[in-house]
Scaffold this motif. Sequence first.
Motif, mmCIF file in Angstrom:
data_model
loop_
_atom_site.group_PDB
_atom_site.id
_atom_site.type_symbol
_atom_site.label_atom_id
_atom_site.label_comp_id
_atom_site.label_asym_id
_atom_site.label_seq_id
_atom_site.Cartn_x
_atom_site.Cartn_y
_atom_site.Cartn_z
ATOM 1 N N TYR A 108 -7.510 67.943 51.155
ATOM 2 C CA TYR A 108 -8.256 67.378 52.292
ATOM 3 C C TYR A 108 -9.012 68.476 53.042
ATOM 4 O O TYR A 108 -10.100 68.242 53.557
ATOM 5 C CB TYR A 108 -7.294 66.645 53.222
ATOM 6 C CG TYR A 108 -7.945 65.746 54.254
ATOM 7 C CD1 TYR A 108 -8.777 64.688 53.881
ATOM 8 C CD2 TYR A 108 -7.717 65.938 55.619
ATOM 9 C CE1 TYR A 108 -9.356 63.858 54.834
ATOM 10 C CE2 TYR A 108 -8.290 65.101 56.584
ATOM 11 C CZ TYR A 108 -9.108 64.070 56.180
ATOM 12 O OH TYR A 108 -9.685 63.242 57.120
ATOM 13 N N GLU A 131 -12.066 68.626 51.152
ATOM 14 C CA GLU A 131 -12.847 67.381 51.220
ATOM 15 C C GLU A 131 -13.597 67.243 52.543
ATOM 16 O O GLU A 131 -14.733 66.780 52.574
ATOM 17 C CB GLU A 131 -11.914 66.168 51.035
ATOM 18 C CG GLU A 131 -11.449 65.978 49.597
ATOM 19 C CD GLU A 131 -10.357 64.913 49.457
ATOM 20 O OE1 GLU A 131 -10.012 64.571 48.334
ATOM 21 O OE2 GLU A 131 -9.842 64.429 50.483
ATOM 22 N N PHE A 161 -16.391 62.963 53.116
ATOM 23 C CA PHE A 161 -15.120 62.876 53.848
ATOM 24 C C PHE A 161 -15.192 63.503 55.244
ATOM 25 O O PHE A 161 -14.206 63.467 55.980
ATOM 26 C CB PHE A 161 -14.013 63.574 53.053
ATOM 27 C CG PHE A 161 -13.665 62.913 51.750
ATOM 28 C CD1 PHE A 161 -12.813 61.817 51.722
ATOM 29 C CD2 PHE A 161 -14.191 63.382 50.548
ATOM 30 C CE1 PHE A 161 -12.483 61.198 50.522
ATOM 31 C CE2 PHE A 161 -13.864 62.771 49.349
ATOM 32 C CZ PHE A 161 -13.012 61.672 49.327
ATOM 33 N N TYR A 217 -9.215 57.521 51.307
ATOM 34 C CA TYR A 217 -9.004 58.956 51.528
ATOM 35 C C TYR A 217 -7.581 59.097 52.039
ATOM 36 O O TYR A 217 -7.011 58.149 52.575
ATOM 37 C CB TYR A 217 -10.033 59.527 52.520
ATOM 38 C CG TYR A 217 -9.901 59.034 53.929
ATOM 39 C CD1 TYR A 217 -9.148 59.754 54.869
ATOM 40 C CD2 TYR A 217 -10.489 57.844 54.345
ATOM 41 C CE1 TYR A 217 -8.998 59.292 56.165
ATOM 42 C CE2 TYR A 217 -10.344 57.381 55.632
ATOM 43 C CZ TYR A 217 -9.601 58.109 56.543
ATOM 44 O OH TYR A 217 -9.438 57.641 57.811
#
Length: 483
Positions: free
Chosen positions: A225, A228, A234, A384
């Motif tokens: 993450y 991302e 994202f 996500y």
Amino acid sequence: MKQLKILLAASEAVPFSKTGGLADVAGSLPLALSSLGEKIAVFLPYYRLTKNRDFGIKFLQKGLKAKWGNWNPDFSLYHCKKENVDFYFIDEKEYFNRDFIYGTPLGDYPDNAERFGFFANSVLSSAQALNFKPDIIHCNDWHTALIPFYLKYKLANQGFFKNTKILFTIHNLAYQGVFPKEVISKLGIGCEFFVPESLEFYGKLNFIKSGILYSDAITTVSRGYAKEILTKKFGCGLEGLLALRKKNLYGIANGADYRQWNPRTDKLIKVNYDRKSLRNKLECKKDLLKQTKLSLSPALPLLGVISRLTQQKGIDIIIDSIPRVVTLSCGLVILGVGDEKYHKKLLALAKKYPQNIAVRIGFDNKLAHRIEAGCDMFLMPSRYEPGGLSQLYSLKYGTIPIVRAVGGLNDTIIDYGKNPDSGNGFKFSTLRPDDFIGALKRAISVYKNKKEWKNILLRIMKLDFSWEESAKEYIKVYQSIMR
Ligand code: ADP
């Protein structure tokens, strides 16, 4: 190495208050830091739901003031200690003495900017009142994101916090705390900060920008993450800002707290089990089938979902797949609360397929543990997923995760089909019911081979995602920003 003094502020923490994974982290990371020798104090709002249960919380001090806004009255401080960690509760009767944490089922409380602006503000006054001078203030998500702003612009040159550094953790970038411009005066924020370089965001005030801009380092809850959120897909509009802080942005995976999530000791499940007593898992399954009134044979695969029912979690993919899940002779137990439209659709599907589908709308910790213990597979088809905790708990309970390859799910789950020696779940990439069903079918075909399935369980239940390693990584980041 000198003992660190850490102040962690969060809007929810287990066991006192919880809506999702943030609470698990804010409740467990401090205990892990404390067992590594650090001194830590956690600050939380004193919600009605916390007051209504007996945690041994005691009154400490009254007549405290939050300084830089148009706040109403004084607030009081309450306290309890858990395994050497001090938990402090900010008690303010207007803002926190309500039925819910962030809002009613009809929507967010309209004064959330004031509620959490006040909270940020009052955490700093409390630390001063307690003479708790932290090396690090660790803020979490938008609710505490104004702390870096207040510290930098209202307090930086004052002796008390002169040497304090700030870490800001993003648990979910999609929730930013965005409010109309008008609130800035209530929060004690001058107009000069209502500019794109500071807290303004498309004509509104954005709390999380303060966390990103004014903290010494930023972490998010998985390595995947952390990468991302630097992309347009994202980054939720903040990818450019985050790119500016890339050097100070780290991904630290969440840990699982096995004191609460371990089938060997879990007090909330029907029968305890571990790798050596896997047959007891079947008892948990039978119990769950009975409790949810599913008439499925215990020999057939039972799938579980425990989730906020939001678009993020891919609930629409599950809904669209249910007719096919039923034809695969699976059972499915869903526990969650969130968007009304999903509640309605899921309840209608449970009515249509009463033998296979059970839906419980609400927040129910006991049932969550029973689902982890009683199911064979756990579904997380997220759009996500910053970190994800449920997949880690599932591994410990021998409930094989079927996940979308994204964020923390992609970091922690290895596809069994591609890696038969190390695989711990089944992954799919694109957000389409076909791909999700494809992964499910692969899992079911392995499930049919009892020996092979059991071997996977024996392997995954041994995996260790406990907090210790992650807590050590947090300490490294704390130390690096202090240098
Ligand atoms: P997120 O933080 O995005 O909600 P995570 O997977 O990181 O997702 O953490 C979710 C946590 O919240 C887990 O501990 C899960 O068991 C719990 N949880 C989610 N929904 C419910 C619910 N309706 N009832 C009980 N526990 C829930």
